[in-house]
Design a protein around this motif. Structure first.
Motif, PDB file in Angstrom:
ATOM      1  N   ALA A 206       0.846  -1.195   0.000  1.00  0.00           N
ATOM      2  CA  ALA A 206       0.000   0.000   0.000  1.00  0.00           C
ATOM      3  C   ALA A 206       0.883   1.247   0.000  1.00  0.00           C
ATOM      4  O   ALA A 206       2.055   1.201   0.398  1.00  0.00           O
ATOM      5  N   GLN A 302       1.072   1.947   7.129  1.00  0.00           N
ATOM      6  CA  GLN A 302       0.126   1.113   7.870  1.00  0.00           C
ATOM      7  C   GLN A 302       0.838   0.042   8.709  1.00  0.00           C
ATOM      8  O   GLN A 302       0.489  -0.138   9.872  1.00  0.00           O
ATOM      9  N   ARG A 305       2.595   1.647  11.959  1.00  0.00           N
ATOM     10  CA  ARG A 305       1.820   2.422  12.932  1.00  0.00           C
ATOM     11  C   ARG A 305       1.547   1.501  14.106  1.00  0.00           C
ATOM     12  O   ARG A 305       0.991   0.424  13.946  1.00  0.00           O
ATOM     13  N   CYS A 318     -12.085   8.240  17.283  1.00  0.00           N
ATOM     14  CA  CYS A 318     -12.944   7.917  16.138  1.00  0.00           C
ATOM     15  C   CYS A 318     -12.786   8.943  15.017  1.00  0.00           C
ATOM     16  O   CYS A 318     -12.657   8.584  13.846  1.00  0.00           O
ATOM     17  N   TYR A 321      -9.527   8.527  13.172  1.00  0.00           N
ATOM     18  CA  TYR A 321      -9.580   7.452  12.171  1.00  0.00           C
ATOM     19  C   TYR A 321     -10.299   7.918  10.906  1.00  0.00           C
ATOM     20  O   TYR A 321      -9.942   7.523   9.800  1.00  0.00           O
ATOM     21  N   GLU A 322     -11.296   8.770  11.081  1.00  0.00           N
ATOM     22  CA  GLU A 322     -11.976   9.330   9.906  1.00  0.00           C
ATOM     23  C   GLU A 322     -10.981  10.158   9.084  1.00  0.00           C
ATOM     24  O   GLU A 322     -10.954  10.075   7.849  1.00  0.00           O
ATOM     25  N   LEU A 324      -7.695   9.784   9.065  1.00  0.00           N
ATOM     26  CA  LEU A 324      -6.718   8.851   8.485  1.00  0.00           C
ATOM     27  C   LEU A 324      -7.262   8.202   7.221  1.00  0.00           C
ATOM     28  O   LEU A 324      -6.595   8.125   6.189  1.00  0.00           O
ATOM     29  N   LYS A 325      -8.507   7.738   7.324  1.00  0.00           N
ATOM     30  CA  LYS A 325      -9.149   7.050   6.200  1.00  0.00           C
ATOM     31  C   LYS A 325      -9.362   8.016   5.026  1.00  0.00           C
ATOM     32  O   LYS A 325      -9.160   7.652   3.866  1.00  0.00           O
ATOM     33  N   HIS A 328      -6.022   8.496   3.402  1.00  0.00           N
ATOM     34  CA  HIS A 328      -5.714   7.277   2.647  1.00  0.00           C
ATOM     35  C   HIS A 328      -6.476   7.241   1.322  1.00  0.00           C
ATOM     36  O   HIS A 328      -5.900   7.008   0.255  1.00  0.00           O
ATOM     37  N   ASP A 329      -7.788   7.495   1.388  1.00  0.00           N
ATOM     38  CA  ASP A 329      -8.610   7.410   0.178  1.00  0.00           C
ATOM     39  C   ASP A 329      -8.187   8.466  -0.848  1.00  0.00           C
ATOM     40  O   ASP A 329      -8.144   8.196  -2.047  1.00  0.00           O
TER      41      ASP A 329
ATOM     42  N   ASP B  45      -8.896  -2.142  13.973  1.00  0.00           N
ATOM     43  CA  ASP B  45      -7.657  -1.776  13.279  1.00  0.00           C
ATOM     44  C   ASP B  45      -6.472  -2.551  13.849  1.00  0.00           C
ATOM     45  O   ASP B  45      -5.515  -2.852  13.142  1.00  0.00           O
ATOM     46  N   PHE B  62      -3.402  -5.801   8.253  1.00  0.00           N
ATOM     47  CA  PHE B  62      -4.774  -5.368   7.968  1.00  0.00           C
ATOM     48  C   PHE B  62      -4.713  -4.067   7.169  1.00  0.00           C
ATOM     49  O   PHE B  62      -3.965  -3.154   7.506  1.00  0.00           O
ATOM     50  N   LYS B  63      -5.482  -4.020   6.088  1.00  0.00           N
ATOM     51  CA  LYS B  63      -5.374  -2.873   5.181  1.00  0.00           C
ATOM     52  C   LYS B  63      -6.371  -1.776   5.527  1.00  0.00           C
ATOM     53  O   LYS B  63      -7.528  -2.043   5.823  1.00  0.00           O
ATOM     54  N   LEU B  64      -5.905  -0.559   5.423  1.00  0.00           N
ATOM     55  CA  LEU B  64      -6.747   0.594   5.741  1.00  0.00           C
ATOM     56  C   LEU B  64      -7.957   0.663   4.817  1.00  0.00           C
ATOM     57  O   LEU B  64      -9.032   1.108   5.223  1.00  0.00           O
ATOM     58  N   LYS B  65      -7.788   0.198   3.585  1.00  0.00           N
ATOM     59  CA  LYS B  65      -8.924   0.269   2.657  1.00  0.00           C
ATOM     60  C   LYS B  65     -10.053  -0.662   3.091  1.00  0.00           C
ATOM     61  O   LYS B  65     -11.198  -0.486   2.697  1.00  0.00           O
ATOM     62  N   GLU B  66      -9.722  -1.647   3.944  1.00  0.00           N
ATOM     63  CA  GLU B  66     -10.756  -2.569   4.429  1.00  0.00           C
ATOM     64  C   GLU B  66     -11.400  -2.100   5.729  1.00  0.00           C
ATOM     65  O   GLU B  66     -12.332  -2.731   6.231  1.00  0.00           O
ATOM     66  N   LEU B  67     -10.895  -1.022   6.281  1.00  0.00           N
ATOM     67  CA  LEU B  67     -11.432  -0.539   7.559  1.00  0.00           C
ATOM     68  C   LEU B  67     -12.764   0.181   7.336  1.00  0.00           C
ATOM     69  O   LEU B  67     -12.839   1.145   6.576  1.00  0.00           O
ATOM     70  N   ASP B  68     -13.807  -0.314   7.997  1.00  0.00           N
ATOM     71  CA  ASP B  68     -15.135   0.295   7.922  1.00  0.00           C
ATOM     72  C   ASP B  68     -15.322   1.185   9.150  1.00  0.00           C
ATOM     73  O   ASP B  68     -15.406   0.697  10.278  1.00  0.00           O
ATOM     74  N   LEU B  69     -15.354   2.500   8.919  1.00  0.00           N
ATOM     75  CA  LEU B  69     -15.464   3.438  10.049  1.00  0.00           C
ATOM     76  C   LEU B  69     -16.780   3.266  10.808  1.00  0.00           C
ATOM     77  O   LEU B  69     -16.897   3.671  11.951  1.00  0.00           O
TER      78      LEU B  69
END
Lengths: 399, 399
Positions: A206, A302, A305, A318, A321-322, A324-325, A328-329, B45, B62-69
């Motif tokens: 990644a 990733q 960390r 929380c 993490y939003e 971070l995500k 990432h996206d 996570d 574990f991949k960040l793209k798979e993390l569901d907030l």
């Protein structure tokens, strides 16, 4: 490379000098009609005579213990374009027009000096910057261009590189020397069984920046594709984390704020040459300079960390993490991310404080051949080399 | 050095778990009666199962793209002291009592983790810390003690060192490896004619820290007195710039403020092995961490302070010089400065971000013999080695 301590080619000359006693400064009038002010104490501290300034090492020999904060001028002359001031401590200082002009406390000369320190960064254009290996190694002007491109864009491709080991070391030593880490000086990335680091596999990687757990994180990474995998896979991904961060600052400032303020625990447990390493560091994803504006370093990886998240308040986890995500996206967003396959005999130069890189996976198997070699160079050495070449090639005489 | 990902010896066990749906957290109750809260997204996570966490490289797979907030728990169990949560993404995570306890978001476990990162600094006592060379090289416990002393005091003397070259390299490689600079890996300081750097002379050297123009300024300096000058002179001066700075913060806060906020231009022009270097960096004398309280780096070197002073507002120059001079005078104040003569066969370890050092001059002449050898090690490697030894020798099992 040394130049006379006074005199030189000034674009304009000192024509008059007047002391502003209340401020403890001298006001100089230039032939252009402009004026500049210099504090007495600064002038005395920076006397360029051979007693006060060593002309070979180009460094101050005047001692701080001899500096009188209350010193005053006793006599002032302008001769041969030089400002000559006799001081109450008995010393006479001489400063040439061009020397004074370059160091004036006004905005314009300061902006010029800032460019000696760092060249402004730019976002990528449609085609990524690239240079030719042979010219890079043989021509100093091409080396300077490559150094400037890495500083500006954080990513430069190099084509026509020989398909054998040792090239990254050669290039690093053309700049200065390799930055060693606990993974060694230069290193090969070839799929190997039971890897101690996830890079040493054939899996997808990644987008990330290397070694976030290093306080002195390597500044620039060289990645030489000695032999690229010839089937489908092994492509490179790169994404400009600086541009993504600036996008977040503009569009989701509350998430940007979290990424710049919440320290993250970064960690690495490694064993290399029978020696164990345990690196850990707390630093935000986006590191701001003292101005709390300029991003000077991005940390993102990733695997490295830590599960310890030891400075994030519980009630911010929380939303962090939003952030971070979201970061990432956006890194993977086609507006910022580029994907291409490096050919055998090509090399990638990356600003490891700014540009994330990743890899598309490729099939495992006995017949697979992919050999990548890498090493790091610190920004201290990159910038130093750029300045030396600018001075030599562009006839910039400033020290 | 790897440990099971769950379980382990916990000082107390999980006895109950309850979800706080409004906050997106699970509240765990310990056998002690205490409670801790963990955010769902953080738990997911940091799932420690072999699918999500690589047990050899000890890093997250574990991949960040798979993390569901927006993930939610669907089922929760406590079994064998483990918290087992089934999530709406279909995964089941397992976390052991001790693993969770160490990572609790409360003050106490966090303070414990902070000590893994950095050990608190202390001021010098009447006698300066010292260790024996042979034990330092042969006993890991003594190496750990030396590492801790350097971290705490910023200055450790080593006695009983052989009177020949190569000792600083040996010690650096017992820690990890040398930090290379443009002056080389290890270097000798012997009086030589027409020096390119003021250190390479027999003159007195005012108190200073090395290489302030390096963004990645070497963290720790080793100075080995292979042969000390036997006549009068050649004594060492050391002064704790951290203690002096804290003194200024307390007694002259307006001057302290200037030293922490006004960037100084540091510069070096060097030629080593026929290669030129031009380093320059803007940084205050006293560098504060993001908390704007903790001093993490001090820069101080009269020869390498540039005549360019390119970010100081004109109307602050005079008072900044007052701050500089006050800092200088306090460094030499007997409350902070120590003077002693190192013997042939002794070695000084200095925190180059904190402790200033200097030298009393000694006479020039053909018969003079003084040979000092030095090298640097970065803090990244010093701290890593300390952590590895603590884990091994003190049975600290934490990763």
């Amino acid at each position: 490379s040394s130049k006379p301590s006074t005199g030189g080619e000034a674009t304009c000359k000192i024509v008059a000098a007047e002391h502003l006693h209340a401020d403890g400064r001298v006001q100089v009038e230039w032939s252009s009609g402009d004026r500049s002010e210099y504090p007495w104490v600064w002038l005395r501290d920076n006397c360029q005579c051979p007693q006060c300034f060593h002309p070979v090492s180009l460094s101050r020999t005047f001692k701080l213990k001899e500096l009188d904060l209350k010193l005053k001028p006793t006599n002032t002359l302008i001769e041969d374009g030089e400002l000559r001031v006799s001081w109450s401590d008995g010393h006479e200082s001489r400063h040439g027009s061009s020397w004074l002009q370059e160091r004036a406390f006004e905005k314009q000369p300061r902006a010029k000096r800032t460019l000696v320190h760092r060249v402004p960064r730019q976002y990528w254009e449609a085609s990524l910057p690239s240079v030719d290996w042979t010219r890079l190694l043989q021509e100093d002007a091409m080396l300077l261009q490559w150094l400037l491109l890495v500083e500006q864009y954080g990513l430069v491709l190099v084509h026509g590189v020989p398909k054998h080991s040792g090239c990254v070391k050669l290039l690093a030593e053309r700049v200065a020397f390799i930055k060693r880490t606990h993974y060694g000086r230069d290193f090969s990335v070839i799929a190997k069984p039971n890897p101690s680091n996830v890079s040493y596999s054939n899996n997808a990687l990644a987008l990330h920046l290397d070694l976030p757990y290093y306080f002195y994180k390597p500044g620039v990474q060289l990645i030489h594709f000695v032999h690229q995998y010839e089937g489908e896979g092994g492509d490179s991904l790169v994404s400009d984390a600086l541009q993504v961060a600036e996008h977040m600052r503009q569009h989701v400032p509350h998430l940007f704020h979290l990424l710049t303020t919440v320290p993250v625990d970064w960690v690495d447990h490694a064993t290399e040459d029978d020696r164990e390493y345990f690196k850990t560091l707390k630093m935000p994803i986006l590191c701001l300079e003292e101005d709390r504006q300029t991003i000077w370093r991005v940390n993102f990886s990733q695997p490295q960390r830590d599960s310890f998240f030891s400075e994030c308040p519980l009630d911010k986890v929380c939303q962090w993490y939003e952030a971070l995500k979201t970061f990432h996206d956006l890194l993977y967003d086609p507006r910022f991310c580029r994907t291409f396959k490096m050919e055998s005999g090509s090399l990638m130069t990356l600003d490891n404080l700014r540009v994330t890189h990743g890899r598309v996976g490729y099939p495992d198997g006995g017949e697979v051949k992919r050999h990548v070699e890498g090493c790091y160079i610190d920004w201290d050495e990159m910038l130093s080399r750029r300045r030396v070449l600018q001075r030599r090639l562009l006839h910039q005489t400033e020290q």
